[in-house]
Design a protein around this motif. Structure first.
Motif, mmCIF file in Angstrom:
data_model
loop_
_atom_site.group_PDB
_atom_site.id
_atom_site.type_symbol
_atom_site.label_atom_id
_atom_site.label_comp_id
_atom_site.label_asym_id
_atom_site.label_seq_id
_atom_site.Cartn_x
_atom_site.Cartn_y
_atom_site.Cartn_z
ATOM 1 N N ASP A 224 0.688 -1.119 -0.064
ATOM 2 C CA ASP A 224 0.026 -0.062 -0.038
ATOM 3 C C ASP A 224 0.792 1.300 -0.071
ATOM 4 O OD1 ASP A 224 1.038 0.140 2.579
ATOM 5 O OD2 ASP A 224 -0.965 -0.289 3.378
ATOM 6 N N GLY A 225 2.216 0.972 0.065
ATOM 7 C CA GLY A 225 3.202 2.472 0.071
ATOM 8 C C GLY A 225 3.215 3.190 1.434
ATOM 9 N N LEU A 226 2.597 2.454 2.508
ATOM 10 C CA LEU A 226 2.526 3.445 3.640
ATOM 11 C C LEU A 226 3.689 2.745 4.498
ATOM 12 C CD1 LEU A 226 -1.445 3.455 4.338
ATOM 13 C CD2 LEU A 226 0.266 4.996 3.264
ATOM 14 N N HIS A 227 4.649 2.165 4.203
ATOM 15 C CA HIS A 227 5.699 1.995 5.050
ATOM 16 C C HIS A 227 6.339 3.105 5.221
ATOM 17 C CE1 HIS A 227 4.743 -1.646 2.443
ATOM 18 N NE2 HIS A 227 5.400 -2.214 3.649
ATOM 19 N N LEU A 228 6.803 3.317 6.602
ATOM 20 C CA LEU A 228 7.491 4.585 7.282
ATOM 21 C C LEU A 228 8.794 4.624 7.231
ATOM 22 C CD1 LEU A 228 4.789 5.383 9.851
ATOM 23 C CD2 LEU A 228 5.739 7.316 8.175
ATOM 24 N N ARG A 229 9.515 5.460 6.694
ATOM 25 C CA ARG A 229 10.896 5.494 6.810
ATOM 26 C C ARG A 229 11.242 6.956 7.362
ATOM 27 N NH1 ARG A 229 10.064 0.909 6.656
ATOM 28 N NH2 ARG A 229 10.888 -0.689 5.388
ATOM 29 N N ASP A 230 12.243 7.103 8.114
ATOM 30 C CA ASP A 230 13.153 8.462 8.177
ATOM 31 C C ASP A 230 14.127 8.585 7.345
ATOM 32 O OD1 ASP A 230 15.222 10.400 9.518
ATOM 33 O OD2 ASP A 230 13.563 10.286 11.280
ATOM 34 N N TRP A 231 14.195 9.936 6.725
ATOM 35 C CA TRP A 231 15.090 10.132 5.800
ATOM 36 C C TRP A 231 16.054 11.200 6.006
ATOM 37 C CZ3 TRP A 231 14.979 7.222 1.143
ATOM 38 C CH2 TRP A 231 13.875 6.788 0.859
ATOM 39 N N ILE A 232 17.397 11.024 5.644
ATOM 40 C CA ILE A 232 18.277 11.992 5.648
ATOM 41 C C ILE A 232 19.257 12.175 4.776
ATOM 42 C CG2 ILE A 232 19.913 10.126 6.556
ATOM 43 C CD1 ILE A 232 21.285 11.874 8.559
ATOM 44 N N HIS A 233 19.853 13.215 4.364
ATOM 45 C CA HIS A 233 20.551 13.553 3.077
ATOM 46 C C HIS A 233 22.036 13.044 3.465
ATOM 47 C CE1 HIS A 233 22.944 15.819 0.278
ATOM 48 N NE2 HIS A 233 21.543 16.081 -0.391
ATOM 49 N N VAL A 234 22.577 12.550 2.280
ATOM 50 C CA VAL A 234 23.907 11.702 2.477
ATOM 51 C C VAL A 234 24.741 12.650 3.311
ATOM 52 C CG1 VAL A 234 24.380 12.260 0.211
ATOM 53 C CG2 VAL A 234 25.521 10.271 1.559
ATOM 54 N N SER A 235 24.776 14.014 2.954
ATOM 55 C CA SER A 235 25.746 14.967 3.300
ATOM 56 C C SER A 235 25.908 15.100 4.925
ATOM 57 C CB SER A 235 25.689 16.363 2.685
ATOM 58 O OG SER A 235 26.002 16.286 1.302
ATOM 59 N N ASP A 236 24.422 15.168 5.504
ATOM 60 C CA ASP A 236 24.136 15.102 6.861
ATOM 61 C C ASP A 236 24.698 14.041 7.531
ATOM 62 O OD1 ASP A 236 23.186 17.640 7.194
ATOM 63 O OD2 ASP A 236 20.990 17.066 6.802
ATOM 64 N N HIS A 237 24.485 12.966 6.757
ATOM 65 C CA HIS A 237 24.893 11.526 7.547
ATOM 66 C C HIS A 237 26.597 11.405 7.604
ATOM 67 C CE1 HIS A 237 25.384 6.673 7.032
ATOM 68 N NE2 HIS A 237 25.815 7.350 8.011
ATOM 69 N N CYS A 238 27.128 12.026 6.412
ATOM 70 C CA CYS A 238 28.782 12.098 6.399
ATOM 71 C C CYS A 238 29.302 12.871 7.402
ATOM 72 C CB CYS A 238 29.195 12.507 4.994
ATOM 73 S SG CYS A 238 28.874 11.159 3.822
ATOM 74 N N ARG A 239 28.608 14.010 7.651
ATOM 75 C CA ARG A 239 29.073 15.103 8.881
ATOM 76 C C ARG A 239 28.924 14.396 10.299
ATOM 77 N NH1 ARG A 239 26.299 18.745 10.359
ATOM 78 N NH2 ARG A 239 24.530 18.343 9.754
ATOM 79 N N LEU A 281 1.080 7.382 -12.487
ATOM 80 C CA LEU A 281 2.205 6.549 -12.965
ATOM 81 C C LEU A 281 2.505 5.531 -11.810
ATOM 82 C CD1 LEU A 281 4.875 8.670 -14.722
ATOM 83 C CD2 LEU A 281 3.225 6.913 -15.795
ATOM 84 N N ILE A 282 1.935 5.957 -10.613
ATOM 85 C CA ILE A 282 2.361 4.896 -9.505
ATOM 86 C C ILE A 282 1.518 3.236 -9.573
ATOM 87 C CG2 ILE A 282 2.004 4.484 -6.976
ATOM 88 C CD1 ILE A 282 2.121 7.391 -6.974
ATOM 89 N N ARG A 283 2.173 2.407 -9.606
ATOM 90 C CA ARG A 283 1.733 1.173 -9.744
ATOM 91 C C ARG A 283 2.056 0.334 -8.430
ATOM 92 N NH1 ARG A 283 0.124 3.474 -13.601
ATOM 93 N NH2 ARG A 283 0.256 2.862 -15.802
ATOM 94 N N HIS A 284 0.981 0.143 -7.731
ATOM 95 C CA HIS A 284 1.021 -0.836 -6.460
ATOM 96 C C HIS A 284 1.433 -2.137 -6.539
ATOM 97 C CE1 HIS A 284 0.091 2.257 -3.419
ATOM 98 N NE2 HIS A 284 -0.769 2.904 -4.487
ATOM 99 N N VAL A 285 2.447 -2.783 -6.274
ATOM 100 C CA VAL A 285 2.998 -4.242 -6.354
ATOM 101 C C VAL A 285 2.912 -4.970 -5.340
ATOM 102 C CG1 VAL A 285 4.032 -3.300 -8.706
ATOM 103 C CG2 VAL A 285 5.219 -3.780 -6.635
ATOM 104 N N ALA A 286 2.937 -6.314 -5.494
ATOM 105 C CA ALA A 286 2.812 -7.053 -4.267
ATOM 106 C C ALA A 286 4.045 -7.060 -3.267
ATOM 107 C CB ALA A 286 3.162 -8.547 -5.041
ATOM 108 N N ASP A 287 3.941 -6.803 -1.976
ATOM 109 C CA ASP A 287 4.864 -6.683 -1.264
ATOM 110 C C ASP A 287 5.940 -7.536 -1.078
ATOM 111 O OD1 ASP A 287 6.042 -5.120 0.637
ATOM 112 O OD2 ASP A 287 4.625 -5.163 2.206
ATOM 113 N N ARG A 288 7.238 -7.170 -0.662
ATOM 114 C CA ARG A 288 8.300 -8.372 -0.659
ATOM 115 C C ARG A 288 8.300 -8.656 0.634
ATOM 116 N NH1 ARG A 288 12.949 -3.398 -0.073
ATOM 117 N NH2 ARG A 288 12.907 -3.135 2.261
ATOM 118 N N PRO A 289 9.046 -10.041 0.925
ATOM 119 C CA PRO A 289 9.257 -10.808 2.221
ATOM 120 C C PRO A 289 10.144 -9.766 3.040
ATOM 121 C CG PRO A 289 9.535 -12.084 0.212
ATOM 122 C CD PRO A 289 9.371 -10.877 -0.248
ATOM 123 N N GLY A 290 9.741 -9.998 4.207
ATOM 124 C CA GLY A 290 10.639 -9.134 5.315
ATOM 125 C C GLY A 290 10.487 -7.724 5.179
#
Length: 340
Positions: A224-239, A281-290
């Protein structure tokens, strides 16, 4: 002169880290050891390949003889271990390579560092190491497993990985901590949330969806696309990694978060908007294991102890990333997003 060994430095995060460190520390010497698998490319560091402080070698961290030679030949003083298989989908179908690289490879590096950095390597009970040495293991928030909202996992939380990738990283983490406990090796662990930014290999969500959107192809979204993730820009991670490497207390784990929690559906919709493409253009597909529903970490420790904070807003960083991909594929896209 001593040298910082960066393993997996031809990959997405590792290449950004190397470029940042060379710019910030003009006198630093960096040795990049990378096997150059599908996700690593020297093109990621073409702009600094001639830098006098940078050296590249194509090596496998699982090769004990090769790692020992690198420590001896370059007088390695710190290690930042990015080298890892990192894509969950691949781990479901090819778990063996994840285990050998992420666990055995990490152990080989640890053992090599331990033997080289000891002040008395002939003494198996020696717990005294050369001044300034450090082994920084780059891990992931996925080792904590799925977390119900609004909870967040601290560094002391139990590890509950749900897929072979996360399990291999969790196992590698435990080996790192065991070397600190058993041998007194100076180590740190970092566990970061989802990275994004220019140059990421297009199997991850953000670059995959951007490239498909620019090509006007359907965008496959798990479940359903409702999996939640916390996003960080790679530059912030490197700092954050820079702060941990030089200021982190040996033996400590540091969570790193962008403080930007979004569903995958929200991210994909924003990408389509920035690419000037229709939402259908979004196409919902079968979820992956794990496929864990939500990851979230408490990063108050690194903020409190090291004074690090993320500074790139997601909207700004995502636009920068879309523009990078748009320029890369400019021959296939007639419009210029900068006009808007």
């Amino acid at each position: 002169m001593t040298t910082l060994l960066v393993t997996g430095g031809a990959g997405f995060i590792g290449s950004h880290f190397i470029a940042m460190m060379l710019k910030k520390y003009p006198k630093i010497q960096i040795l990049n050891a990378d096997l150059l698998t599908y996700a690593g490319s020297q093109e990621n560091l073409a702009h600094i390949s001639a830098h006098p402080g940078y050296t590249f070698v194509q090596e496998d961290i699982r090769n004990r003889e090769a790692m020992s030679a690198l420590f001896k030949d370059y007088d390695i003083s710190q290690v930042v271990n990015f080298a890892a298989e990192s894509h969950v989908d691949r781990s479901v179908t090819e778990p063996d390579v994840f285990m050998t690289t992420n666990v055995i490879g990490t152990q080989v590096l640890l053992d090599t560092a331990k033997n080289y950095w000891k002040t008395n390597p002939a003494d198996p009970n020696c717990r005294v190491y050369r001044d300034g040495v450090k082994f920084l293991q780059i891990s992931t928030d996925e080792v904590y497993g799925s977390i119900e909202a609004p909870e967040k996992r601290s560094e002391e939380a139990p590890l509950r990985p749900s897929n072979p990738y996360a399990a291999s990283k969790a196992a590698g983490d435990l080996v790192v901590l065991a070397y600190a406990q058993t041998y007194g090796l100076p180590v740190n662990l970092s566990r970061c949330t989802n990275n994004y930014g220019p140059g990421q290999y297009p199997e991850k969500l953000v670059p995959l969806m951007i490239e498909k959107a620019l090509r006007r192809e359907p965008l496959p979204l798990y479940g359903d696309g409702l999996h939640l993730r916390d996003w960080i820009h790679v530059s912030d991670h490197c700092r954050a990694l820079d702060a941990i490497l030089f200021e982190g207390l040996p033996g400590e784990i540091y969570n790193i978060s962008g403080g930007c929690e979004k569903t995958n559906l929200e991210v994909v919709r924003q990408i389509l908007k920035l690419c000037q493409r229709p939402q259908d253009l979004i196409r919902h597909v079968a979820d992956r294991p794990g496929h864990d529903r939500r990851y979230a970490v408490d990063d108050s420790k690194i903020k409190r102890c090291l004074g690090w904070f993320p500074c790139i807003p997601f909207e700004q960083g995502l636009l920068e990333t879309v523009l990078w991909h748009s320029e890369k594929f400019s021959n296939a896209n007639a419009f210029d997003l900068r006009k808007d």
